[in-house]
Enzyme design. Structure first.
Site, PDB file in Angstrom:
ATOM      1  CG  ASP A 197       6.412   5.385   2.132  1.00  0.00           C
ATOM      2  OD1 ASP A 197       6.661   4.742   1.097  1.00  0.00           O
ATOM      3  OD2 ASP A 197       6.217   4.845   3.233  1.00  0.00           O
TER       4      ASP A 197
ATOM      5  CG  ASP B  36      -0.291   3.460  -8.220  1.00  0.00           C
ATOM      6  OD1 ASP B  36       0.236   3.529  -9.338  1.00  0.00           O
ATOM      7  OD2 ASP B  36      -0.519   2.381  -7.633  1.00  0.00           O
TER       8      ASP B  36
ATOM      9  CG  ASP C 173       8.243  -3.276   3.258  1.00  0.00           C
ATOM     10  OD1 ASP C 173       7.744  -4.372   3.598  1.00  0.00           O
ATOM     11  OD2 ASP C 173       7.898  -2.194   3.776  1.00  0.00           O
TER      12      ASP C 173
ATOM     13  CE  LYS D  62       6.221   1.619  -0.864  1.00  0.00           C
ATOM     14  NZ  LYS D  62       6.558   1.854   0.564  1.00  0.00           N
TER      15      LYS D  62
END
Length: 597
Positions: free
Chosen positions: A182, A17, A322, A158
């Protein structure tokens, strides 16, 4: 890439990113090294198959042939490390390196990490003759992706990056199962894919499983878990209990997802999966054509007026994308499973300083409380969709931050009342003392035994109690205030990435289990002030009250040591110490005057 799984059925995607040329270059070098590393892993059944972790463990050669192979592969790895580290130290790619791969030209229109086109490169395409390892076996597909970013578009952190990966992977390989980890984690078990598939393909219950979650574990936890980062009881006890209600929550990493469930499908008995080979790249399309077709799926405008981030993919608008995503999947009728084998499947990095730990806990506490106070509150959003027990499980984690109020009262008020010798608890000789004694003894006896049964140490349990106090008196208090201010429209939430990198001195102190304070922060100042407040008030004897104050003084000893005795760079900053002393004295004097008035 080195999983014990047919390489033609495995595709690996890296989401960068930050859109860094250095990351792309590192991945390119890793792809070249994989041609030697994967055959070595197969031949000698290597565990773990992360080269850095493998060489750090100092493997013993099986025989002379293995010793020779080990020396050769280690030399190749060290040469790759050197090639990667030199440009990193320089801060740019060498000019002579850039013409060697067309992927570097993708940065020609690059303005900044927040303003650039989609950068998509299929580094390894198993269909190409040149994409084979040194033994002639095909390599897993390897894809680099940095989604398009523009200042005028919200990129959703994210969750946005994950959703872009889901779409791009559907065009290139379209695997039915998606594993996400991750960037600070590595695989510690080459059999993890096969273990997960055993759950998804179970004849009786496999069709109702949406995701398989592994506990979050760390490779750098100290012997006595200095900051209580391992969450032993949560991962090894509570998550197993969640299996009885419908499965554990999704914790954002170390998780295998069924693509259809992650993309919004509602479970029914008719949605049986026929496992077939549909996860291959389009045979008729060239690598370049696939790249061009998939680029638009990672553009800023693709999601406009769509259900992405709402009903499809990971949900937007929440710090803990999440947890909310996992809960909505459960509410669509799916279940999840916890796998916790003896050998950890994934290992990451835990914070190595107290400020890092507190910042991480603040983000989690704020995000989970946001979930409980939103329209997705488990008590009404999950009503008649998931069991009442499952609803309470989500609320248990969602109300972590709210615990700060009670903890703060017990930390400050009894100690302040000692200044005026005012009793708040029954005398030891009173029958009413027994309920307090029962609760205290039973609570700490149970928690210590539970911790020890989870392969912890007694000192580790004590460190966890300290961490419990610190995060509730600082991280969760700030998280609670942030949510209140947001509800009042006085502030906006911001996604904060927890820093994991540490210099040599910090790492050495962490490994020696010396707390790291390092720099000033409001949370550290608050903890230091409360610790000094307890110390100043610890001057009167009054039964249970003095016991509570004594325990607080004892548990805060690392703070006193950092303020008054330590000389290293990780000590409490002088400005924090001075402010805390002033605040503590003002608090004591002000409270005494208030009671006198």
């Amino acid at each position: 890439m080195a999983y014990d799984y047919p390489p033609e059925k495995l595709s690996v995607y890296l989401s960068d990113d930050g859109g860094s040329q250095l990351t792309f270059y590192a991945l390119l070098e890793a792809s070249k090294f994989s041609k030697h590393w994967l055959p070595y892993c197969r031949k000698y059944n290597v565990e773990p198959r992360s080269p850095a972790a493998y060489f750090k463990s100092m493997p013993k050669p099986l025989n002379a042939t293995h010793a020779s192979s080990l020396a050769s592969i280690k030399k190749l790895y060290e040469e790759m490390e050197t090639r990667i580290e030199r440009p990193i130290e320089l801060g740019r790619i060498f000019e002579e390196t850039q013409p060697k791969h067309k992927g570097f030209s993708r940065w020609d229109s690059y303005s900044s990490r927040h303003d650039h086109d989609t950068i998509l490169e299929i580094l390894i395409d198993g269909r190409r003759p040149e994409d084979k390892d040194v033994e002639g076996w095909p390599l897993p597909t390897l894809v680099y992706l940095s989604r398009e970013k523009r200042p005028q578009y919200t990129h959703n952190y994210k969750a946005g990056a994950m959703n872009a990966l889901i779409r791009v992977s559907s065009k290139i390989s379209n695997g039915e199962i998606i594993l996400n980890v991750d960037c600070d984690m590595y695989s510690n078990n080459s059999q993890s894919i096969r273990d997960a598939l055993c759950c998804f393909m179970d004849e009786k219950h496999g069709q109702e499983i949406a995701f398989v979650q592994w506990p979050q574990m760390f490779s750098n936890i100290t012997k006595n878990d200095l900051y209580g980062s391992s969450f032993r009881a949560t991962m090894q006890v509570e998550f197993h209990g969640l299996d009885g209600f419908g499965g554990p929550i999704y914790i954002g990493t170390g998780c295998f997802h069924r693509r259809d469930a992650l993309c919004g499908m509602t479970f029914s008995k008719d949605c049986l999966v026929k496992w077939k080979s549909k996860n291959q790249m389009k045979i008729e399309a060239s690598t370049q054509e696939l790249e061009e077709e998939a680029k638009c799926l990672a553009s800023c405008t693709y999601e406009l007026n769509s259900q992405w981030g709402k009903e499809v993919g990971l949900k937007y608008g929440f710090i803990v994308e999440d947890a909310i995503t996992g809960m909505t999947i459960h509410c669509r009728g799916w279940k999840s499973v916890l796998l916790n084998p003896i050998r950890p499947s994934f290992l990451g990095l835990s914070p190595t300083t107290l400020p890092q730990f507190l910042m991480q806990q603040e983000r989690w506490g704020e995000g989970l409380l946001q979930l409980v106070l939103s329209k997705y509150c488990p008590l009404w959003y999950g009503h008649k969709k998931i069991s009442f027990g499952h609803q309470l499980c989500y609320c248990h984690y969602g109300l972590w931050a709210a615990n700060c109020l009670a903890t703060l009262c017990y930390t400050a008020i009894p100690s302040l009342y000692l200044l005026k010798s005012i009793p708040l608890f029954p005398e030891i000789s009173s029958p009413w003392f027994l309920p307090f004694a029962y609760i205290i003894i039973s609570k700490y006896t149970y928690s210590s035994v539970e911790y020890l049964r989870c392969q912890g140490t007694f000192r580790g349990w004590w460190n966890e109690q300290r961490a419990w106090l610190y995060k509730r008196n600082s991280s969760y208090l700030f998280a609670f205030l942030a949510i209140v201010l947001k509800l009042l429209g006085l502030s906006d939430q911001a996604f904060v990435v927890t820093a994991k990198a540490a210099d040599k001195d910090v790492s050495e102190r962490y490994e020696s289990e010396i707390m790291e304070f390092g720099h000033s922060s409001p949370m550290i100042t608050l903890l230091a002030t409360l610790a000094l407040l307890n110390l100043l008030c610890f001057a009167t004897t009054m039964g249970l009250q003095i016991v509570l104050c004594a325990v607080l003084v004892l548990i805060n000893f690392p703070l006193y040591e950092a303020m008054f005795f330590r000389k290293d760079k990780g000590k409490m900053p002088m400005d924090v110490t001075m402010k805390s002393v002033v605040y503590a004295f003002v608090g004591c004097i002000g409270f005494s005057l208030l009671l006198k008035g």
